[in-house]
Design a protein around this motif. Structure first.
Motif: not given
Length: 257
Positions: A105-107, A112, A114, A158, A163
């Motif tokens: 995942e990454a912001k 968020t 995924t 990501i 991530g």
């Protein structure tokens, strides 16, 4: 392309059920192939000699539908052999499988994000190649360019942001490995990008940023914003019909508002 379908599947978490004793569908075949390829990575680390035995073992399993053995086995084995041959050929060019069937995942854009990747390779120059397996036809170059198929670019994002466990580097390649029929038999590689942006493809080094911009715009409308989850907003890129009855499509589709 279809915000309402996204709302029904991801927010309401509604999933259509298969009929009792249904024949294996295209989705079932896709899941079976992914299961084979996942175990190929986890237990064999993508040893090309182990892939065909994996597929044959799945077909011999007592839970495999007899129709699969009778009708799909020749096609599956040909496609599986193609994957093994391509992986071996890429290895000869200095490219190797870095990871497979991972998630992370990454912001991004206040939410968020995924993602789950099918495979990520490390190229000879050290860049990452993001790969998605398809049992049918991959998304068109136009769909990707216009922002209606963001998967590969967002997986690259990501990966670049660290991530995915065990994966780091710059995303320099994006490929669909289709098990459909190509010019030379079953199996072919398609890519929506090009180093120079030729043939209406996105420039490779711009793909991640373009996918991020498209996602940011969509998230700002429907996830963190207050735009309504419109049904079939862009019909030509919203071909799936799982939620047509729920959205009462036949009552309003094609009528002037």
């Amino acid at each position: 392309a279809d915000p309402y379908a996204f709302y029904a599947r991801r927010v309401l978490r509604l999933s259509p059920l298969d009929p009792v004793d249904a024949d294996p569908s295209a989705a079932w075949r896709g899941t079976a192939v992914h299961d084979i390829l996942e175990m190929w990575w986890k237990e064999d680390r993508c040893d090309v000699a182990a892939l065909r035995p994996r597929a044959l073992a799945m077909l011999r399993d007592q839970n495999t539908h007899p129709m699969m053995r009778a009708l799909w086995q020749p096609r599956l084995i040909e496609a599986i052999d193609w994957i093994a041959a391509e992986v071996a050929a890429k290895a000869g060019e200095g490219r190797h499988v870095l990871s497979a069937e991972g998630k992370g995942e990454a912001k991004l854009a206040g939410v968020t994000l995924t993602g789950r990747f099918d495979r990520i390779d490390k190229a000879a120059d050290g860049s990452l190649v993001v790969i998605d397996y398809k049992t049918g036809k991959p998304p068109s170059t136009t769909a990707v360019r216009e922002g209606f198929s963001l998967q590969l670019g967002l997986l690259g994002l990501i990966a670049e942001r660290g991530g995915f466990e065990g994966v780091s580097g710059k995303a320099g390649g994006f490929e669909y490995w289709s098990l459909g029929r190509g010019r030379e038999g079953l199996g072919y590689i398609a890519t929506p990008v090009d180093p120079e942006g030729k043939r209406e493809r996105i420039r490779t080094d711009e793909f991640v940023s373009i996918a991020a911009a498209n996602f940011t715009e969509a998230a700002g409308q429907w996830l963190t914003g207050d735009a309504p989850f419109t049904a079939k907003l862009v019909p030509e890129y919203a071909p799936y019909a799982e939620y047509d009855q729920l959205m009462r499509r036949d009552e309003w589709y094609g009528r002037d508002r």
